[in-house]
Design an enzyme around this catalytic site. Sequence first.
Site, PDB file in Angstrom:
ATOM      1  N   ARG A 236       1.522 -37.125  10.111  1.00 32.73           N
ATOM      2  CA  ARG A 236       1.963 -36.504  11.357  1.00 32.73           C
ATOM      3  C   ARG A 236       2.286 -37.598  12.362  1.00 32.73           C
ATOM      4  O   ARG A 236       1.699 -38.687  12.325  1.00 32.73           O
ATOM      5  CB  ARG A 236       0.855 -35.606  11.934  1.00 32.73           C
ATOM      6  CG  ARG A 236       0.712 -34.282  11.202  1.00 32.73           C
ATOM      7  CD  ARG A 236       1.922 -33.376  11.468  1.00 32.73           C
ATOM      8  NE  ARG A 236       1.881 -32.121  10.756  1.00 32.73           N
ATOM      9  CZ  ARG A 236       2.542 -31.842   9.622  1.00 32.73           C
ATOM     10  NH1 ARG A 236       3.268 -32.762   9.037  1.00 32.73           N
ATOM     11  NH2 ARG A 236       2.479 -30.645   9.072  1.00 32.73           N
ATOM     12  N   HIS A 284      11.691 -35.176   8.927  1.00 31.01           N
ATOM     13  CA  HIS A 284      10.595 -34.346   8.385  1.00 31.01           C
ATOM     14  C   HIS A 284      11.047 -33.592   7.127  1.00 31.01           C
ATOM     15  O   HIS A 284      11.010 -32.357   7.079  1.00 31.01           O
ATOM     16  CB  HIS A 284      10.093 -33.365   9.459  1.00 31.01           C
ATOM     17  CG  HIS A 284       8.679 -32.902   9.190  1.00 31.01           C
ATOM     18  ND1 HIS A 284       7.775 -32.638  10.174  1.00 31.01           N
ATOM     19  CD2 HIS A 284       8.029 -32.648   8.027  1.00 31.01           C
ATOM     20  CE1 HIS A 284       6.622 -32.240   9.646  1.00 31.01           C
ATOM     21  NE2 HIS A 284       6.760 -32.239   8.332  1.00 31.01           N
TER      22      HIS A 284
HETATM   23  C1  GLV Z   1       4.766 -30.327   6.008  1.00 33.59           C
HETATM   24  O1  GLV Z   1       4.746 -31.134   6.856  1.00 33.59           O
HETATM   25  C2  GLV Z   1       3.659 -29.449   5.643  1.00 33.59           C
HETATM   26  O2  GLV Z   1       2.673 -29.423   6.344  1.00 33.59           O
HETATM   27  O3  GLV Z   1       3.795 -28.761   4.632  1.00 33.59           O
END
Ligand code: GLV
Length: 321
Positions: A236, A284
């Site tokens: 994160r 992401h």
């Molecule tokens: C992606 O970041 C997830 O948490 O699956």
Amino acid sequence: MKVIVLQEISSIMSIAIIFNNKDPEIWKEALEQKLKGVTVEIYPTVESPEEIEFILCWKPDKGVLSQFPNTKVIQSVGASVEHITNTQKLNHETVVTRIVDENLSLDMFEFLLSSILFKMKNFDYHSNQKQHQNWFPTNYKTIKETTISILGLGEIGSFVAKELLKIGFNVKGWSNSIKNISGVKSFQGEEELYHSVADANYLINLLPLTLKTENILSKRLMSSLKKGAYIINVGRGEHLVEEDLIELLDSNHLSGALLDVFRKEPLPKTHPFWKHPSITITPHVASLTNVNSAIDIVIQNYNRFKNNQELLNVVSLKKGY
Ligand code: GLV
């Protein structure tokens, strides 16, 4: 596998989907196809919030779940839950579950392997040189000369560690508790953290975000890595102290970083990471939940809930993962 039994038999007939940054329609369609007779509503169009007991969530707005006073199960549609546990007031009877799916682990492994090889074989350097028509051969490292430290040896981290080991990398890992993965040296606890990364060429962060892991990618930790090491953050954004990374890149202690997650997503256009020559940015996408396989996990949990059976992949609210 973590399981929990819910005491009350439920007569729930309706599911709510509360998503941000994810298309809810394909989930609704898949659920309705597989759960005949069950109504699936997409927030904010939920007719009777008090009748909702089972909610599918992805990055819900702060406090939104308080509009659903009878929620019993919150199913994250990703591997992580901090987007729920850090943003909602949860009553201690609410069960939060997440997706554990081998596809997520496999996709993560493929992403990490690509990014490591990209760097190891100097593709970043050569693509930069191409822009200036420069023919500059460089040395490269081999897999067996390369040590990778992984922070976080949960489902995904353990899978990635085993696969990287199979290919021939030296692999180490750090986690909350010692993990027994043959061939992977496992470290635990704060005192072993710095030790666990000391000789790594690559540091991969796969930790869940908790109060203990926030800001873990600090100057102190990243400067414990060997000179020239490379950081890959797929955990994160809040794990990384951004100015510390920039400082260590600018002083050439670190050779680069691949960042897939950010404190604010999408990464604001004015953010200095965009222009930093040693930072590669991906939006992401390291490992995306696959609706087709994850839906079966959601359906199993829904049916288990309805039948008062143990739920799958329940998260400890105390630990936060
Ligand atoms: C992606 O970041 C997830 O948490 O699956």
